[in-house]
Design an enzyme around this catalytic site. Structure first.
Site, PDB file in Angstrom:
ATOM      1  N   ASP A  30     -27.524 -31.229   1.539  1.00  6.87           N
ATOM      2  CA  ASP A  30     -27.932 -30.013   0.829  1.00  6.87           C
ATOM      3  C   ASP A  30     -27.392 -29.987  -0.611  1.00  6.87           C
ATOM      4  O   ASP A  30     -26.715 -30.927  -1.048  1.00  6.87           O
ATOM      5  CB  ASP A  30     -27.428 -28.807   1.653  1.00  6.87           C
ATOM      6  CG  ASP A  30     -28.360 -27.617   1.596  1.00  6.87           C
ATOM      7  OD1 ASP A  30     -29.173 -27.535   0.649  1.00  6.87           O
ATOM      8  OD2 ASP A  30     -28.259 -26.758   2.487  1.00  6.87           O
TER       9      ASP A  30
ATOM     10  N   ASP B  41     -36.272 -22.301   0.758  1.00  3.76           N
ATOM     11  CA  ASP B  41     -36.367 -22.243   2.225  1.00  3.76           C
ATOM     12  C   ASP B  41     -37.615 -21.504   2.721  1.00  3.76           C
ATOM     13  O   ASP B  41     -38.074 -20.539   2.126  1.00  3.76           O
ATOM     14  CB  ASP B  41     -35.133 -21.540   2.796  1.00  3.76           C
ATOM     15  CG  ASP B  41     -33.896 -22.410   2.684  1.00  3.76           C
ATOM     16  OD1 ASP B  41     -33.987 -23.501   2.101  1.00  3.76           O
ATOM     17  OD2 ASP B  41     -32.843 -21.987   3.184  1.00  3.76           O
TER      18      ASP B  41
HETATM   19  C1  GLA Z   1     -29.968 -24.320   2.587  1.00  2.00           C
HETATM   20  C2  GLA Z   1     -31.046 -25.256   3.138  1.00  2.00           C
HETATM   21  C3  GLA Z   1     -31.464 -24.777   4.524  1.00  2.00           C
HETATM   22  C4  GLA Z   1     -30.244 -24.754   5.442  1.00  2.00           C
HETATM   23  C5  GLA Z   1     -29.143 -23.885   4.841  1.00  2.00           C
HETATM   24  C6  GLA Z   1     -27.849 -23.999   5.614  1.00  2.00           C
HETATM   25  O1  GLA Z   1     -30.465 -23.034   2.372  1.00  2.00           O
HETATM   26  O2  GLA Z   1     -32.131 -25.301   2.269  1.00  2.00           O
HETATM   27  O3  GLA Z   1     -32.470 -25.594   5.057  1.00  2.00           O
HETATM   28  O4  GLA Z   1     -29.788 -26.059   5.648  1.00  2.00           O
HETATM   29  O5  GLA Z   1     -28.877 -24.253   3.486  1.00  2.00           O
HETATM   30  O6  GLA Z   1     -26.821 -23.234   5.053  1.00  2.00           O
END
Ligand code: GLA
Length: 400
Positions: free
Chosen positions: A150, A205
Protein backbone atom coordinates in the site's frame (compact mmCIF):
# COMPACT_ATOMS: atom_id res chain seq x y z
CA UNK A 1 29.59 -28.89 -31.87
CA UNK A 2 27.25 -26.07 -30.97
CA UNK A 3 26.39 -27.84 -27.74
CA UNK A 4 30.06 -28.32 -26.89
CA UNK A 5 30.73 -24.64 -27.53
CA UNK A 6 27.94 -23.49 -25.27
CA UNK A 7 29.12 -25.88 -22.55
CA UNK A 8 32.66 -24.47 -22.80
CA UNK A 9 31.33 -20.93 -22.71
CA UNK A 10 29.14 -21.65 -19.70
CA UNK A 11 32.15 -23.06 -17.85
CA UNK A 12 34.30 -20.04 -18.71
CA UNK A 13 31.84 -17.37 -17.51
CA UNK A 14 31.73 -17.02 -13.72
CA UNK A 15 28.20 -17.19 -12.25
CA UNK A 16 26.98 -13.69 -11.60
CA UNK A 17 24.35 -12.98 -8.97
CA UNK A 18 20.95 -12.76 -10.69
CA UNK A 19 19.94 -9.18 -11.37
CA UNK A 20 16.89 -8.15 -9.39
CA UNK A 21 13.68 -8.35 -11.35
CA UNK A 22 10.10 -9.25 -10.75
CA UNK A 23 9.19 -12.93 -10.68
CA UNK A 24 7.94 -13.85 -14.14
CA UNK A 25 5.33 -16.38 -15.17
CA UNK A 26 3.20 -16.19 -12.02
CA UNK A 27 0.04 -14.57 -13.38
CA UNK A 28 -0.37 -15.20 -17.13
CA UNK A 29 -4.06 -14.48 -16.44
CA UNK A 30 -5.39 -12.10 -13.76
CA UNK A 31 -5.02 -13.44 -10.21
CA UNK A 32 -8.17 -14.67 -8.46
CA UNK A 33 -8.84 -15.20 -4.80
CA UNK A 34 -10.19 -13.64 -1.63
CA UNK A 35 -9.13 -10.58 0.35
CA UNK A 36 -10.27 -9.70 3.87
CA UNK A 37 -10.54 -5.91 3.55
CA UNK A 38 -13.89 -5.10 1.94
CA UNK A 39 -15.94 -7.04 4.49
CA UNK A 40 -13.77 -7.58 7.54
CA UNK A 41 -11.35 -4.61 7.66
CA UNK A 42 -9.61 -4.86 11.04
CA UNK A 43 -11.78 -7.77 12.26
CA UNK A 44 -9.53 -10.58 10.98
CA UNK A 45 -8.10 -13.75 12.50
CA UNK A 46 -6.62 -17.12 11.62
CA UNK A 47 -10.02 -18.68 12.31
CA UNK A 48 -11.61 -16.45 9.67
CA UNK A 49 -8.92 -17.39 7.15
CA UNK A 50 -9.19 -21.11 7.85
CA UNK A 51 -12.99 -21.09 7.70
CA UNK A 52 -12.85 -19.07 4.49
CA UNK A 53 -10.43 -21.55 2.92
CA UNK A 54 -12.51 -24.53 4.02
CA UNK A 55 -15.63 -22.91 2.56
CA UNK A 56 -13.92 -22.14 -0.72
CA UNK A 57 -12.87 -25.78 -1.06
CA UNK A 58 -16.41 -27.01 -0.34
CA UNK A 59 -18.36 -24.47 -2.39
CA UNK A 60 -16.22 -24.86 -5.52
CA UNK A 61 -14.58 -21.42 -5.47
CA UNK A 62 -11.07 -22.80 -5.22
CA UNK A 63 -11.66 -25.10 -8.16
CA UNK A 64 -13.19 -22.22 -10.14
CA UNK A 65 -9.80 -20.48 -9.83
CA UNK A 66 -9.99 -18.44 -6.60
CA UNK A 67 -6.70 -19.64 -5.16
CA UNK A 68 -5.02 -16.60 -3.54
CA UNK A 69 -6.19 -15.94 0.03
CA UNK A 70 -4.95 -12.51 1.05
CA UNK A 71 -4.80 -11.05 4.54
CA UNK A 72 -5.16 -7.29 4.23
CA UNK A 73 -4.21 -4.59 6.75
CA UNK A 74 -4.39 -4.94 10.56
CA UNK A 75 -2.75 -8.34 11.03
CA UNK A 76 0.32 -7.05 12.94
CA UNK A 77 1.06 -5.61 16.34
CA UNK A 78 1.41 -1.82 16.50
CA UNK A 79 5.18 -2.01 17.01
CA UNK A 80 8.05 -4.09 15.68
CA UNK A 81 9.97 -6.36 18.08
CA UNK A 82 13.47 -5.75 19.46
CA UNK A 83 15.01 -7.07 16.21
CA UNK A 84 12.89 -4.75 14.13
CA UNK A 85 10.68 -7.60 12.88
CA UNK A 86 6.98 -7.33 12.21
CA UNK A 87 4.96 -9.36 14.70
CA UNK A 88 1.59 -10.92 13.89
CA UNK A 89 -1.00 -10.00 16.51
CA UNK A 90 -1.06 -13.10 18.78
CA UNK A 91 -4.67 -12.46 19.73
CA UNK A 92 -5.72 -12.73 16.07
CA UNK A 93 -3.09 -15.23 14.87
CA UNK A 94 -2.10 -17.35 17.87
CA UNK A 95 -0.62 -20.14 15.71
CA UNK A 96 1.57 -17.73 13.73
CA UNK A 97 1.78 -17.01 10.03
CA UNK A 98 3.92 -19.99 9.06
CA UNK A 99 1.28 -22.36 10.42
CA UNK A 100 -1.49 -20.44 8.65
CA UNK A 101 0.45 -20.56 5.37
CA UNK A 102 0.94 -24.32 5.81
CA UNK A 103 -2.81 -24.71 6.36
CA UNK A 104 -3.58 -22.85 3.14
CA UNK A 105 -0.90 -24.57 1.07
CA UNK A 106 -2.11 -27.99 2.22
CA UNK A 107 -5.51 -27.14 0.75
CA UNK A 108 -4.20 -25.93 -2.58
CA UNK A 109 -4.25 -22.20 -1.88
CA UNK A 110 -1.58 -19.53 -2.12
CA UNK A 111 -1.02 -17.23 0.86
CA UNK A 112 -1.13 -13.45 0.49
CA UNK A 113 -0.36 -10.68 2.96
CA UNK A 114 -0.44 -6.89 3.10
CA UNK A 115 2.32 -4.36 3.69
CA UNK A 116 2.90 -0.69 3.05
CA UNK A 117 5.63 1.40 1.44
CA UNK A 118 5.26 4.13 4.06
CA UNK A 119 6.30 4.41 7.70
CA UNK A 120 2.87 3.05 8.68
CA UNK A 121 0.09 1.11 6.98
CA UNK A 122 -3.19 2.86 6.30
CA UNK A 123 -4.52 1.32 9.52
CA UNK A 124 -1.55 2.68 11.50
CA UNK A 125 0.46 -0.56 11.81
CA UNK A 126 4.21 -0.61 11.04
CA UNK A 127 5.07 0.06 7.39
CA UNK A 128 8.02 -1.44 5.53
CA UNK A 129 9.88 1.77 4.69
CA UNK A 130 13.53 1.13 5.62
CA UNK A 131 12.74 -2.52 6.48
CA UNK A 132 12.07 -3.84 2.98
CA UNK A 133 14.70 -6.60 2.88
CA UNK A 134 14.02 -7.70 6.46
CA UNK A 135 10.25 -7.86 5.84
CA UNK A 136 10.64 -9.66 2.51
CA UNK A 137 12.78 -12.32 4.20
CA UNK A 138 10.22 -12.70 6.97
CA UNK A 139 7.40 -13.06 4.43
CA UNK A 140 9.42 -15.71 2.55
CA UNK A 141 9.97 -17.62 5.82
CA UNK A 142 6.18 -17.66 6.35
CA UNK A 143 5.55 -19.02 2.85
CA UNK A 144 3.98 -15.85 1.50
CA UNK A 145 3.08 -16.04 -2.22
CA UNK A 146 1.43 -12.64 -2.77
CA UNK A 147 2.11 -9.20 -1.32
CA UNK A 148 -0.32 -6.30 -1.56
CA UNK A 149 1.79 -3.23 -0.91
CA UNK A 150 0.00 0.00 0.00
CA UNK A 151 0.90 3.69 -0.19
CA UNK A 152 -0.12 5.39 3.08
CA UNK A 153 2.36 7.52 5.07
CA UNK A 154 4.86 7.66 2.20
CA UNK A 155 5.34 11.46 2.47
CA UNK A 156 7.66 12.48 -0.37
CA UNK A 157 8.66 8.98 -1.52
CA UNK A 158 8.86 8.39 -5.24
CA UNK A 159 6.43 5.60 -6.09
CA UNK A 160 8.48 3.90 -8.78
CA UNK A 161 11.56 3.84 -6.56
CA UNK A 162 9.68 2.68 -3.48
CA UNK A 163 7.96 -0.19 -5.31
CA UNK A 164 11.17 -1.14 -7.10
CA UNK A 165 12.97 -1.39 -3.75
CA UNK A 166 10.35 -3.84 -2.47
CA UNK A 167 10.41 -5.77 -5.75
CA UNK A 168 14.19 -6.17 -5.38
CA UNK A 169 13.81 -7.19 -1.74
CA UNK A 170 11.26 -9.86 -2.65
CA UNK A 171 13.50 -11.13 -5.43
CA UNK A 172 16.49 -11.27 -3.09
CA UNK A 173 14.43 -13.24 -0.54
CA UNK A 174 14.09 -15.84 -3.27
CA UNK A 175 10.47 -16.99 -2.88
CA UNK A 176 8.28 -16.20 -5.90
CA UNK A 177 5.71 -13.59 -4.86
CA UNK A 178 2.96 -11.90 -6.85
CA UNK A 179 3.55 -8.21 -6.18
CA UNK A 180 0.34 -6.18 -6.01
CA UNK A 181 1.00 -2.44 -6.23
CA UNK A 182 -1.57 -0.39 -4.34
CA UNK A 183 -0.74 3.29 -4.89
CA UNK A 184 -4.22 4.12 -6.16
CA UNK A 185 -3.15 5.30 -9.61
CA UNK A 186 -1.59 8.51 -8.23
CA UNK A 187 1.61 8.33 -10.27
CA UNK A 188 0.09 6.56 -13.29
CA UNK A 189 1.61 3.16 -12.42
CA UNK A 190 0.32 1.71 -15.71
CA UNK A 191 3.12 3.72 -17.35
CA UNK A 192 5.96 2.32 -15.22
CA UNK A 193 4.87 -0.72 -13.23
CA UNK A 194 4.95 -3.47 -15.86
CA UNK A 195 8.43 -4.63 -14.80
CA UNK A 196 7.98 -3.80 -11.13
CA UNK A 197 4.79 -5.59 -10.14
CA UNK A 198 2.15 -7.96 -11.44
CA UNK A 199 -0.90 -5.76 -10.89
CA UNK A 200 -1.43 -2.16 -9.94
CA UNK A 201 -4.42 -0.37 -8.50
CA UNK A 202 -5.74 2.27 -10.87
CA UNK A 203 -7.95 4.23 -8.46
CA UNK A 204 -8.80 4.90 -4.82
CA UNK A 205 -10.91 2.40 -2.92
CA UNK A 206 -14.11 0.74 -4.07
CA UNK A 207 -17.20 0.50 -1.87
CA UNK A 208 -20.34 -1.65 -2.02
CA UNK A 209 -22.44 0.72 -4.04
CA UNK A 210 -23.24 1.34 -7.68
CA UNK A 211 -22.24 5.00 -7.78
CA UNK A 212 -21.94 6.45 -4.27
CA UNK A 213 -18.96 8.56 -3.23
CA UNK A 214 -17.89 8.36 0.43
CA UNK A 215 -14.69 10.14 1.36
CA UNK A 216 -12.32 8.66 -1.21
CA UNK A 217 -14.32 5.49 -1.76
CA UNK A 218 -16.46 5.08 -4.83
CA UNK A 219 -19.11 2.72 -6.11
CA UNK A 220 -18.03 0.31 -8.82
CA UNK A 221 -19.61 2.17 -11.74
CA UNK A 222 -17.55 5.27 -10.93
CA UNK A 223 -14.42 3.11 -10.71
CA UNK A 224 -15.34 1.63 -14.09
CA UNK A 225 -15.69 5.14 -15.57
CA UNK A 226 -12.24 6.05 -14.26
CA UNK A 227 -10.62 3.24 -16.26
CA UNK A 228 -11.26 5.50 -19.22
CA UNK A 229 -11.29 9.07 -18.07
CA UNK A 230 -7.93 8.96 -16.30
CA UNK A 231 -5.97 8.72 -19.52
CA UNK A 232 -8.03 9.61 -22.54
CA UNK A 233 -11.69 10.40 -22.51
CA UNK A 234 -12.34 9.03 -26.00
CA UNK A 235 -13.77 5.54 -26.38
CA UNK A 236 -11.86 3.04 -28.48
CA UNK A 237 -9.57 0.04 -28.35
CA UNK A 238 -6.28 1.95 -28.07
CA UNK A 239 -7.54 4.42 -25.50
CA UNK A 240 -7.96 4.23 -21.75
CA UNK A 241 -5.51 2.42 -19.53
CA UNK A 242 -6.45 -0.97 -20.99
CA UNK A 243 -3.64 -0.66 -23.49
CA UNK A 244 -1.10 -1.12 -20.65
CA UNK A 245 -2.39 -4.48 -19.39
CA UNK A 246 -1.42 -7.92 -20.61
CA UNK A 247 -0.28 -11.37 -19.45
CA UNK A 248 1.75 -10.95 -16.26
CA UNK A 249 0.85 -7.28 -15.69
CA UNK A 250 -2.70 -6.19 -14.97
CA UNK A 251 -4.67 -3.06 -14.20
CA UNK A 252 -6.40 -3.54 -10.85
CA UNK A 253 -9.70 -1.63 -10.52
CA UNK A 254 -9.86 -2.90 -6.91
CA UNK A 255 -11.38 -5.91 -5.22
CA UNK A 256 -14.87 -7.23 -5.73
CA UNK A 257 -17.90 -6.01 -3.81
CA UNK A 258 -20.01 -8.77 -5.39
CA UNK A 259 -22.49 -10.09 -2.83
CA UNK A 260 -22.10 -7.20 -0.39
CA UNK A 261 -25.20 -5.55 0.96
CA UNK A 262 -25.00 -2.18 -0.76
CA UNK A 263 -25.55 -3.81 -4.17
CA UNK A 264 -28.70 -5.32 -5.68
CA UNK A 265 -28.31 -8.74 -7.26
CA UNK A 266 -28.30 -7.09 -10.70
CA UNK A 267 -25.57 -4.67 -9.60
CA UNK A 268 -23.44 -7.51 -8.22
CA UNK A 269 -23.81 -9.48 -11.42
CA UNK A 270 -23.03 -6.46 -13.59
CA UNK A 271 -20.02 -5.51 -11.43
CA UNK A 272 -18.65 -9.05 -11.83
CA UNK A 273 -19.27 -9.02 -15.58
CA UNK A 274 -17.57 -5.67 -16.08
CA UNK A 275 -14.53 -6.73 -14.03
CA UNK A 276 -14.26 -9.74 -16.34
CA UNK A 277 -14.43 -7.39 -19.35
CA UNK A 278 -11.56 -5.41 -17.79
CA UNK A 279 -9.36 -8.51 -17.33
CA UNK A 280 -9.34 -7.46 -13.68
CA UNK A 281 -8.00 -9.48 -10.78
CA UNK A 282 -11.02 -11.21 -9.24
CA UNK A 283 -10.51 -10.94 -5.48
CA UNK A 284 -13.70 -11.80 -3.63
CA UNK A 285 -14.46 -9.18 -0.99
CA UNK A 286 -17.57 -10.72 0.57
CA UNK A 287 -18.02 -13.16 3.43
CA UNK A 288 -17.88 -16.35 1.39
CA UNK A 289 -18.97 -18.37 4.45
CA UNK A 290 -22.40 -16.76 4.31
CA UNK A 291 -23.05 -16.06 0.64
CA UNK A 292 -26.31 -16.78 -1.17
CA UNK A 293 -26.39 -19.60 -3.73
CA UNK A 294 -27.21 -16.97 -6.40
CA UNK A 295 -24.07 -14.95 -5.67
CA UNK A 296 -21.97 -18.13 -5.55
CA UNK A 297 -23.38 -19.06 -8.95
CA UNK A 298 -22.36 -15.64 -10.31
CA UNK A 299 -18.80 -15.89 -9.01
CA UNK A 300 -18.30 -19.47 -10.17
CA UNK A 301 -20.01 -19.23 -13.56
CA UNK A 302 -17.34 -20.97 -15.62
CA UNK A 303 -18.14 -19.25 -18.91
CA UNK A 304 -18.02 -15.81 -17.31
CA UNK A 305 -14.81 -16.48 -15.39
CA UNK A 306 -13.36 -17.71 -18.70
CA UNK A 307 -13.86 -14.21 -20.12
CA UNK A 308 -11.75 -12.76 -17.32
CA UNK A 309 -9.16 -15.50 -17.70
CA UNK A 310 -8.97 -15.42 -21.49
CA UNK A 311 -5.41 -16.39 -22.48
CA UNK A 312 -4.99 -13.53 -24.96
CA UNK A 313 -4.96 -11.22 -21.94
CA UNK A 314 -6.34 -8.17 -23.75
CA UNK A 315 -8.37 -5.81 -21.60
CA UNK A 316 -11.81 -4.82 -22.90
CA UNK A 317 -12.72 -1.33 -24.00
CA UNK A 318 -15.77 0.90 -24.03
CA UNK A 319 -17.41 1.03 -27.43
CA UNK A 320 -20.37 3.24 -26.49
CA UNK A 321 -21.34 5.26 -23.43
CA UNK A 322 -24.79 6.85 -23.35
CA UNK A 323 -26.88 8.00 -20.38
CA UNK A 324 -28.89 4.78 -20.27
CA UNK A 325 -26.64 2.24 -21.98
CA UNK A 326 -23.02 1.21 -22.29
CA UNK A 327 -21.51 -1.33 -24.64
CA UNK A 328 -18.09 -2.82 -23.91
CA UNK A 329 -16.09 -5.11 -26.18
CA UNK A 330 -13.22 -7.44 -25.38
CA UNK A 331 -11.13 -9.31 -27.91
CA UNK A 332 -10.58 -12.94 -26.93
CA UNK A 333 -8.26 -15.67 -28.15
CA UNK A 334 -9.08 -17.48 -31.42
CA UNK A 335 -10.90 -14.53 -32.98
CA UNK A 336 -13.72 -14.64 -30.43
CA UNK A 337 -15.18 -11.62 -28.62
CA UNK A 338 -16.93 -10.78 -25.38
CA UNK A 339 -19.53 -8.03 -25.50
CA UNK A 340 -21.29 -6.49 -22.49
CA UNK A 341 -24.47 -4.44 -22.60
CA UNK A 342 -25.02 -2.49 -19.39
CA UNK A 343 -28.25 -0.79 -18.37
CA UNK A 344 -26.94 2.41 -16.77
CA UNK A 345 -30.46 3.81 -16.40
CA UNK A 346 -32.56 3.91 -13.24
CA UNK A 347 -35.36 1.73 -14.63
CA UNK A 348 -35.70 -1.56 -16.45
CA UNK A 349 -35.44 -1.13 -20.22
CA UNK A 350 -35.31 -2.98 -23.50
CA UNK A 351 -31.79 -2.34 -24.81
CA UNK A 352 -30.06 -3.29 -28.03
CA UNK A 353 -26.66 -3.78 -29.57
CA UNK A 354 -26.71 -2.91 -33.24
CA UNK A 355 -24.34 -5.67 -34.36
CA UNK A 356 -24.72 -5.03 -38.12
CA UNK A 357 -23.07 -1.64 -37.43
CA UNK A 358 -20.14 -3.22 -35.60
CA UNK A 359 -18.53 -4.77 -38.65
CA UNK A 360 -15.16 -5.28 -36.95
CA UNK A 361 -16.68 -8.18 -35.00
CA UNK A 362 -17.30 -10.19 -38.16
CA UNK A 363 -20.10 -12.70 -38.61
CA UNK A 364 -20.46 -14.49 -35.28
CA UNK A 365 -22.77 -16.76 -33.36
CA UNK A 366 -23.87 -15.24 -30.04
CA UNK A 367 -24.11 -17.02 -26.71
CA UNK A 368 -25.77 -15.27 -23.76
CA UNK A 369 -23.57 -16.25 -20.80
CA UNK A 370 -25.99 -15.42 -17.96
CA UNK A 371 -28.96 -17.07 -19.67
CA UNK A 372 -26.65 -19.90 -20.79
CA UNK A 373 -28.15 -20.15 -24.23
CA UNK A 374 -27.62 -19.31 -27.89
CA UNK A 375 -28.89 -15.87 -28.88
CA UNK A 376 -28.74 -15.62 -32.68
CA UNK A 377 -25.97 -14.14 -34.77
CA UNK A 378 -24.42 -10.73 -35.37
CA UNK A 379 -26.34 -10.42 -38.63
CA UNK A 380 -29.13 -8.91 -36.55
CA UNK A 381 -29.27 -6.53 -33.61
CA UNK A 382 -29.33 -8.16 -30.17
CA UNK A 383 -32.13 -6.96 -27.88
CA UNK A 384 -32.80 -7.79 -24.25
CA UNK A 385 -34.87 -6.41 -21.39
CA UNK A 386 -32.52 -5.55 -18.55
CA UNK A 387 -33.24 -4.44 -15.01
CA UNK A 388 -31.68 -1.18 -13.88
CA UNK A 389 -27.89 -1.66 -13.60
CA UNK A 390 -28.08 -5.22 -14.93
CA UNK A 391 -25.99 -6.54 -17.79
CA UNK A 392 -26.11 -8.89 -20.73
CA UNK A 393 -22.81 -10.66 -21.22
CA UNK A 394 -22.27 -12.28 -24.61
CA UNK A 395 -19.60 -14.47 -26.14
CA UNK A 396 -19.23 -14.24 -29.91
CA UNK A 397 -17.76 -17.04 -32.00
CA UNK A 398 -16.89 -16.53 -35.67
CA UNK A 399 -19.07 -18.53 -38.07
CA UNK A 400 -16.71 -20.30 -40.45
C1 GLA B 1 -5.97 1.31 1.52
C2 GLA B 1 -6.12 0.31 0.37
C3 GLA B 1 -7.26 -0.65 0.69
C4 GLA B 1 -6.96 -1.37 2.00
C5 GLA B 1 -6.73 -0.36 3.12
C6 GLA B 1 -6.23 -1.03 4.38
O1 GLA B 1 -7.09 2.13 1.63
O2 GLA B 1 -6.34 0.99 -0.83
O3 GLA B 1 -7.44 -1.57 -0.36
O4 GLA B 1 -5.84 -2.20 1.83
O5 GLA B 1 -5.77 0.62 2.74
O6 GLA B 1 -5.98 -0.11 5.41
Amino acid sequence: MKRLLSLLLAAAIPTLPALAQKFEGLVPTPPMGFNTWNTFATNISEVLIMETADTMVKNGMRDAGYNYIVLDDCWALRTRDANGSLVPDPAKFPSGMKALGDYLHARGFKFGIYGCAGSKTCGGYPGSQGHEYQDARLFASWGIDYLKYDWCFTETRNAKEAYTTMRDALFAAGRPVVFSICEWGNSKPWEWAKDVGHLWRTTGDITDSYNAVQRWERGWKLILDLQYSQVQPADGPGNGIGQYAGPGHWNDPDMLEVGNEGLTFAESRAHFSMWCMLAAPLMAGNDVRHMSPEILAVMTNKEVVAIDQDPLGKQGWRFRAEPSREIWVRELANGEWAVALLNTGDTAAELSIDFPHMGFLGNCAIRDLWDKKAAGTTEKAFTKRLESHDVALLRLKPIK
